[in-house]
Design a protein around this motif. Structure first.
Motif: not given
Lengths: 480, 480
Positions: A205, A420, A422, A438-439, A443, B186-189, B197, B202
């Motif tokens: 992280l 993406c 970067t 991107q997000y 996210d 919640t669904v996250i990518e 990216p 995460l």
């Protein structure tokens, strides 16, 4: 580039804050003289500048902890800084912030060849990590172009790569552990000279978190045995598309070169004029390098040239000796310098699926013609990390803005094709407002919630990474 | 093993909760019959058992989201489960929890050979990922011993490795992106088929998080081209120390075998009796495997045997054909089964610096004699990941407890010499109370604060990873 309003409470208390910092650091480690703080007003993204409140140069983890404890108590933003080579404005100060430079923290703390790691203070430069172990024939793999100057602290903040990361991975693949100081001064240890130690992988992280979570003061790095030898081959094509197909075929064939570098015509012309590498007159140039023993090199290059020949190259030149190898690389490695001689330029950093290369190059060409600014492409093609250089004239009013707009379009294109924003330069201030491309909101919210945990006051490296509006909103809530 | 008191409010509302789950899932996807829920009462750490409140088997990300939304609203703990092969009790239910099994989610969603990735639902088994791409001569690298059965979901939860991770890395090095459902639905990518990216990593955080942060429903995985060939060599020594030195020397020489496996005498004897691999009578056995073209294999094996000979091996046997290679591996791969035939055993999983191998083996021998339980050692020696097997008799009262105590001592020893509590099996319930040996309070607090963000109610996979007392305290605060 919009920057947040400085905190008036901090500005008016400057003298007290500096005095408190002087209590915990040697006199020469606190810089508040206006002329001297100018040295910290920007990083390598020099288009944006702002002198900080003051700068501090601690020498140990304990001193970093003391500085952060004070800043935390005083509510002062802190901008951590490695060597200031960020191309994304990752170390740009705000007027109310303390620059925390790690330049004095450059000791080697431990070297262990049996277990193949080195532990250093993070102000040490990338190349001098290899310098510390090369007598024993070891090296540290990630090799950003700025490796002579850039600090391990910045490499960790941006998860830096380099030409050789196709084979060796980027910083996160070579980082075993860190000592990190949290904004409230707490010192924590993450990872170590062993495999993933269980529990949450906070090390992963932290790597690439751009100084948002803490200040990394010490790092344990994987060192590798130097390969016996390496040799580049230069492959020239008369079409970007064909060069892109050749890259795809090399990757698909399962050879793993250490590097596949790609340059298009504007870049080739500039590099040739600068470095006299003997590059042919062509549309697209690949430099493919392989490593190993003489037998391994011969076998890999045999396979690569066989694939290349199927694509009918204009020229295919294996380096015959170290001199020629050096010259082939010199051209590529001086690409940015060469560009700087003939133009102002903005260096982008995006990533795309390797197979989208021809399509993306075509579209960049169209966008470039529409806007009327030339784009030179040089990139790590093996892993799809592009560095389009937009050429412009900084003295002509409006050109920087045109250039920024074109840059944003190119990065959006990268995301559209499944890539993406970067590859290795990070988001910094440069790309913070593109993060929503991107997000999805959920996210981004997940990322910001993690930032909340480590830095509830949003004091660490403000105005970076997240869209300015949302990070400022978060900071305002925290300040209440 | 102490487990938390089940939540009485949940137990009394079982009928309503099951009814709500039936509204969002097909009838056969909600299992609340007591006899049937028994199938989910334990994972591969069979010493601990507890039937869940009920089990659900969703087939899509949307169904997972619907289940979690309900459980979140009802305050019901959720235990995510892959194939239930965890050796650390990572999928052990609590009496008030819903088991969320991903077994029905086993589709291949996308295959992209040009960009070398595959996207799958995470219930797909590890080996069947390779199965889906091997016609094109690709494979998925991480290879846990349980790869025939274990699910990608579990591999991600535990950041699983395998014999070949010395060369190819563990799950985190081969995972490009995931779709994850948070506890509130919640669904996250996270990540994708490209380099890191930007923003907080995460994806790295989620990999190895043992179901504490969310339920991973889809994964994009790196696939690699199959090597042309592979060949193992078997090297036998009359001393653990000398075998350990040989491993160190191979690593230091800069060869990168795909695997270096180590077995000590108790393990060799049991494997030989079971698999008839023709293992010699010796104290320590190394299996070193290299990969590549015929020329590469010959060169690497040449170097390895040269190093081995310096250590005066009892036997040194290169596999002459595929049959012999298969037999050499069969012994090692059946180690756990072989042990199970002659004894009950507890399989530990710790990591140590490679150079500490001889010292650690010596100390394990001493501890084993003190306690009076035999320990057989089999491990991935190249990266220091140990799997000591403590042999005991489950039918003799008190032996399990003696075995657990010895296991804790051995894992503490791993941490003492600079290693860590787990290599690839994770913490689960097995090692949760040893986390304080590895981590200082500030380190653990940082992890738990991140858990707070993703799962504020501490409903996901309760009683795992963190010491029971602190996770229960956290949960109680959240419930207030």
């Amino acid at each position: 580039m919009q920057m947040p309003e400085p905190d008036a409470r901090v500005l008016t208390r400057k003298a007290e804050i500096v005095a408190r910092l002087r209590e915990v650091l040697p006199a020469d480690a606190v810089i508040d003289d206006e002329a001297e703080t100018r040295a910290y007003e920007c990083d390598a993204l020099t288009a944006y500048r702002c002198p900080p409140l003051c700068a501090v140069l601690p020498a140990t983890t304990e001193e970093v902890s003391a500085v952060l404890t004070i800043c935390h108590e005083e509510g002062v933003p802190v901008v951590p800084r490695g060597s200031g080579t960020s191309l994304a404005g990752g170390a740009l100060p705000t007027a109310d912030s303390v620059i925390l430079g790690v330049a004095r923290m450059n000791e080697v703390l431990e070297t262990d060849y049996d277990n193949r790691f080195i532990r250093v203070q993070t102000g040490r430069t990338n190349l001098s990590v290899t310098g510390a172990v090369e007598e024993e024939d070891f090296f540290y793999a990630p090799d950003p172009s700025s490796q002579l100057a850039c600090a391990i602290a910045g490499n960790i903040a941006m998860n830096s790569g380099g030409a050789h990361c196709l084979k060796y991975g980027v910083t996160t693949n070579n980082l075993l552990g860190v000592t990190m100081v949290l904004m409230d001064g707490t010192v924590i240890e993450l990872g170590g000279a062993h495999l993933d130690p269980g529990g949450l992988d906070l090390l992963g992280l932290v790597c690439g978190s751009e100084g948002q979570l803490g200040v990394v003061t010490e790092a344990t790095l994987r060192i590798l045995r130097k390969p016996e030898g390496a040799r580049p081959v230069l492959i020239a094509f008369n079409s970007n598309e064909v060069a892109g197909e050749c890259v795809s075929d090399i990757i698909k064939a399962g050879v793993l070169p250490v590097a596949i570098e790609f340059m298009d015509r504007p870049c080739i012309v500039a590099c040739e004029a600068f470095a006299k590498a003997g590059y042919p007159d062509c549309e697209a140039l690949l430099i493919v390098e392989v490593e190993g023993s003489e037998a391994e090199i011969a076998e890999q290059l045999g396979l690569i040239t066989q694939i290349a020949r199927r694509h009918d190259p204009v020229e295919l030149r294996e380096a015959q000796d170290a001199d020629e190898a050096g010259r082939i690389w010199l051209g590529r490695k001086s690409a940015f310098g060469a560009m700087g001689q003939i133009n102002d330029y903005m260096c982008l950093d995006g990533t795309i699926p390797v197979s989208a290369l021809p399509q993306v190059l075509r579209r960049i060409g169209e966008l470039s013609r529409e806007v009327g600014l030339e784009v030179a492409n040089v990139f790590h093609a093996g892993d799809g990390n592009m560095h389009p250089l937009i050429l412009f004239n900084a003295n002509q009013p409006g050109e920087l803005e045109k250039c920024e707009a074109l840059g944003a379009e190119i990065l959006k294109l990268c995301v559209e094709v499944g890539g993406c924003l970067t590859g290795e330069h990070g988001v910094g201030i440069e790309k913070r407002d593109l993060m929503t491309v991107q997000y999805a909101p959920a996210d981004l919210e997940a990322q910001m919630a993690v930032k909340d945990v480590f830095d509830p006051g949003w004091l660490l490296n403000p105005a970076k990474v997240f869209p300015l509006a949302v990070s400022e909103a978060r900071r305002a809530v925290a300040a209440e």
